[in-house]
Structure formats: C-alpha cells, structure tokens
Motif scaffolding. Structure first.
Motif, PDB file in Angstrom:
ATOM      1  N   PHE A  19      23.113 -11.141 -51.381  1.00  0.00           N
ATOM      2  CA  PHE A  19      23.378 -10.540 -52.695  1.00  0.00           C
ATOM      3  C   PHE A  19      22.087 -10.370 -53.477  1.00  0.00           C
ATOM      4  O   PHE A  19      21.914  -9.375 -54.180  1.00  0.00           O
ATOM      5  N   GLU A  20      21.198 -11.328 -53.317  1.00  0.00           N
ATOM      6  CA  GLU A  20      19.927 -11.227 -54.034  1.00  0.00           C
ATOM      7  C   GLU A  20      19.139 -10.005 -53.552  1.00  0.00           C
ATOM      8  O   GLU A  20      18.594  -9.246 -54.342  1.00  0.00           O
ATOM      9  N   LEU A  21      19.117  -9.820 -52.248  1.00  0.00           N
ATOM     10  CA  LEU A  21      18.410  -8.666 -51.697  1.00  0.00           C
ATOM     11  C   LEU A  21      19.001  -7.363 -52.198  1.00  0.00           C
ATOM     12  O   LEU A  21      18.283  -6.418 -52.542  1.00  0.00           O
ATOM     13  N   MET A  22      20.313  -7.313 -52.230  1.00  0.00           N
ATOM     14  CA  MET A  22      20.999  -6.074 -52.570  1.00  0.00           C
ATOM     15  C   MET A  22      21.078  -5.828 -54.067  1.00  0.00           C
ATOM     16  O   MET A  22      21.615  -4.809 -54.497  1.00  0.00           O
ATOM     17  N   SER A  23      20.592  -6.771 -54.846  1.00  0.00           N
ATOM     18  CA  SER A  23      20.750  -6.573 -56.286  1.00  0.00           C
ATOM     19  C   SER A  23      19.538  -5.881 -56.908  1.00  0.00           C
ATOM     20  O   SER A  23      19.491  -5.687 -58.112  1.00  0.00           O
ATOM     21  N   LYS A  25      17.936  -2.676 -57.867  1.00  0.00           N
ATOM     22  CA  LYS A  25      18.689  -1.472 -58.228  1.00  0.00           C
ATOM     23  C   LYS A  25      18.812  -0.389 -57.160  1.00  0.00           C
ATOM     24  O   LYS A  25      19.886   0.146 -56.954  1.00  0.00           O
ATOM     25  N   TRP A  26      17.711  -0.015 -56.509  1.00  0.00           N
ATOM     26  CA  TRP A  26      17.776   1.129 -55.609  1.00  0.00           C
ATOM     27  C   TRP A  26      17.880   0.771 -54.137  1.00  0.00           C
ATOM     28  O   TRP A  26      17.880   1.664 -53.272  1.00  0.00           O
ATOM     29  N   PRO A  28      20.338  -0.771 -52.133  1.00  0.00           N
ATOM     30  CA  PRO A  28      21.499  -0.368 -51.327  1.00  0.00           C
ATOM     31  C   PRO A  28      21.537   1.144 -51.136  1.00  0.00           C
ATOM     32  O   PRO A  28      21.765   1.622 -50.018  1.00  0.00           O
ATOM     33  N   GLY A  29      21.272   1.874 -52.183  1.00  0.00           N
ATOM     34  CA  GLY A  29      21.290   3.337 -52.101  1.00  0.00           C
ATOM     35  C   GLY A  29      20.273   3.859 -51.113  1.00  0.00           C
ATOM     36  O   GLY A  29      20.574   4.763 -50.321  1.00  0.00           O
ATOM     37  N   ARG A  47      18.676  12.859 -53.373  1.00  0.00           N
ATOM     38  CA  ARG A  47      19.967  12.247 -53.105  1.00  0.00           C
ATOM     39  C   ARG A  47      20.273  11.044 -53.974  1.00  0.00           C
ATOM     40  O   ARG A  47      21.438  10.674 -54.138  1.00  0.00           O
ATOM     41  N   GLN A  49      20.506  10.025 -57.309  1.00  0.00           N
ATOM     42  CA  GLN A  49      20.534  10.549 -58.664  1.00  0.00           C
ATOM     43  C   GLN A  49      19.932   9.587 -59.680  1.00  0.00           C
ATOM     44  O   GLN A  49      20.388   8.458 -59.817  1.00  0.00           O
ATOM     45  N   VAL A  68      12.297  -3.479 -43.156  1.00  0.00           N
ATOM     46  CA  VAL A  68      13.572  -2.779 -43.103  1.00  0.00           C
ATOM     47  C   VAL A  68      13.359  -1.273 -42.972  1.00  0.00           C
ATOM     48  O   VAL A  68      14.183  -0.563 -42.413  1.00  0.00           O
ATOM     49  N   ILE A  96      26.373  -2.988 -46.382  1.00  0.00           N
ATOM     50  CA  ILE A  96      26.426  -1.947 -47.404  1.00  0.00           C
ATOM     51  C   ILE A  96      27.583  -1.002 -47.117  1.00  0.00           C
ATOM     52  O   ILE A  96      28.331  -0.616 -48.015  1.00  0.00           O
TER      53      ILE A  96
ATOM     54  N   TYR B   9      24.186   9.562 -54.052  1.00  0.00           N
ATOM     55  CA  TYR B   9      24.381   8.250 -54.657  1.00  0.00           C
ATOM     56  C   TYR B   9      24.364   8.480 -56.161  1.00  0.00           C
ATOM     57  O   TYR B   9      23.428   8.160 -56.853  1.00  0.00           O
ATOM     58  N   SER B  23      25.428  -7.630 -59.046  1.00  0.00           N
ATOM     59  CA  SER B  23      24.031  -8.012 -59.010  1.00  0.00           C
ATOM     60  C   SER B  23      23.650  -8.940 -60.158  1.00  0.00           C
ATOM     61  O   SER B  23      22.498  -9.309 -60.295  1.00  0.00           O
TER      62      SER B  23
END
Lengths: 123, 123
Positions: A19-23, A25-26, A28-29, A47, A49, A68, A96, B9, B23
DNA sequence: TCAAGTAGGCACCTTAAGGTAACCATGGAA
DNA sequence: TTCCATGGTTACCTTAAGGTGCCTACTTGA
C-alpha cells in the motif's frame, strides 16, 4: 521481540509495504498504463490525465530505481525514448489490475465514499 | 470535450479514486482490522503497530465522515467506545483483502521493490 | 487524596509531496 | 533564422500529512 499475530498490521507486513508503494500519486496509473505496452513519454502523459512533465519524469525515475521500469533511448534525432516494465514490474501489475477490476464493478460504492470525503473536507 | 478511452487514467476513474482513498497511511489497516469485528480504540491501537493516539482518532473520524465506520458509545463508567464497519465499510474490505492476499503470496517481490526504493532514498 | 485507566482534544512542528513556470539542447522544416 | 517538437532539468512555492507532547474529564480502587 514478542511474536506477531496474524492480525497485526506490523511494520514489515507486505500488505502495508505494498500500500505504501502504491500510494504515490502516479505510480499505479503509470504501471497500469505501461502494462498496455512500452510507450514514449508523450503518449504516457496523454494517457495520465492531469500529470505534469515534472511528475511524469520524476515518477518514472523512481520506478526505475525500484527496478520496475526500464528506460530505453534510441539515439536518433529528434530524441526517441521508450519506457517499459521490467519482469518485476510486470508482477506489480497484478495487484493493480485486481483493484482496477474491483473498482470497475463497484463504481457506485466508491463514488459514495469519495463523495462523502469530499463533502466533509470542504465544509 | 473529447471522448475518454478505456486506457485513460482520468480524474473520475474509480480506480484512481479508490487508490486515493487507500493511500491515507492508516486507512487500509484500520478497515482491515475492523473487518475482524467491532473493537475498542485500545485494541485497535494495539493491533496497528506504530500508530499514535492522534492518528488513530483522526483516521477514525475521517472514516466516520466517509460513512465507512460507525462509532458506538456505551454510557458506562469507565467510558466504553466501540468502532465498527458500516455496510459501506464492509464493502471496502473486499479490495483490501484482495491486495492483502496477493501481498501474502508475493512477499518476495514486494520486498525487492520496497528494498530498492529504500536504498535509492538513502543514497 | 492521589494515581490509573479510558477516550480524546489541542497546539505545534517538520517533512515530503506535488505543482508551476521557466530554461536547456538538438536538428529539421517553414 | 526563427520556430517547433522532443525529452528533459531546475528553482521555487504551497499545502497537507503525519508526528510529539501535553492537557482535559470522569470515576474507582489503593
């Protein structure tokens, strides 16, 4: 060092780390978008926005450091750069995608929670 | 207003909203822990390693505003308070559990990415 | 009478995250 | 020769997130 029960949300818990990694902002997108295939920064920006040039490069640099994302430069003019996922990156697509699929099927509930949050912030 | 492709996105994308909700540092842990049953703040604090009193109350208040958590006060002495998930809250357990399960099965990969990130931050 | 447990508020501080805007280099096209 | 597209970098600023520490109120038991 007391034992850690299954229910404990401890510091080294993978869930918590994920969760920390994915938090960011950009993150996961970007990973999700890159899972559609290697892409040039211009396309990525289009892509995602609302992303700024700075945040795009910055996040991509981070993801490179994380192992990654891979950056490939074709030495031509005008410069041609392409970003792609490493094999580690491909793995990170899975969670994701899980969240993405669930979100698509539960738009209503998310919208409710999100709306309530927005309302409580402005008031 | 140009049409939005599936790959975009965009701002109103539920996936994006969901990630944004999750997050907040203690949100996934609190919801997940509450999914094990209604609990008193003391117990919650014990299960969420590293959380401070302030963050516990603050996050719980937020979750109340979001309509995800319910606070019940039993008017006895000493005060007895219990937090539980609303039905909306129960729904939000699903994506967290998905991520949790995936994380348990992929500790290695997460550890790699997380480690790389840590290393690149300190250097 | 004084500490302890329960639940939480309040003031304050520090950092990090994210955003804007201007700038750089290159070479081909107008 | 000036402009555009590409892929950045850099300086600067603002906000929000998260954390520490100390205070409150209530009652019961030592």
């Amino acid at each position: 060092m007391k034992p850690i029960s299954k229910e404990e949300y401890d510091l080294k818990c993978s869930t918590r780390q994920l969760f920390e990694l994915m938090s960011e902002k950009w993150v996961p997108g970007l990973i999700y978008t890159l899972s559609l295939g290697p892409q040039r920064p211009g396309k990525l920006a289009g892509r995602l926005q609302g992303i700024s040039k700075k945040m795009l490069t910055q996040t991509l640099r981070n993801l490179e450091d994380w192992g990654v994302v891979k950056r490939t430069v074709y030495d031509v003019v005008p410069p041609h750069v392409e970003y792609s996922l490493t094999s580690l990156g491909e793995k990170m697509v899975e969670p994701i995608a899980l969240v993405h699929d669930w979100a698509q099927e539960n738009r209503e509930d998310i919208a409710k929670v999100f709306g309530n949050r927005l309302a409580s912030k402005t008031s």
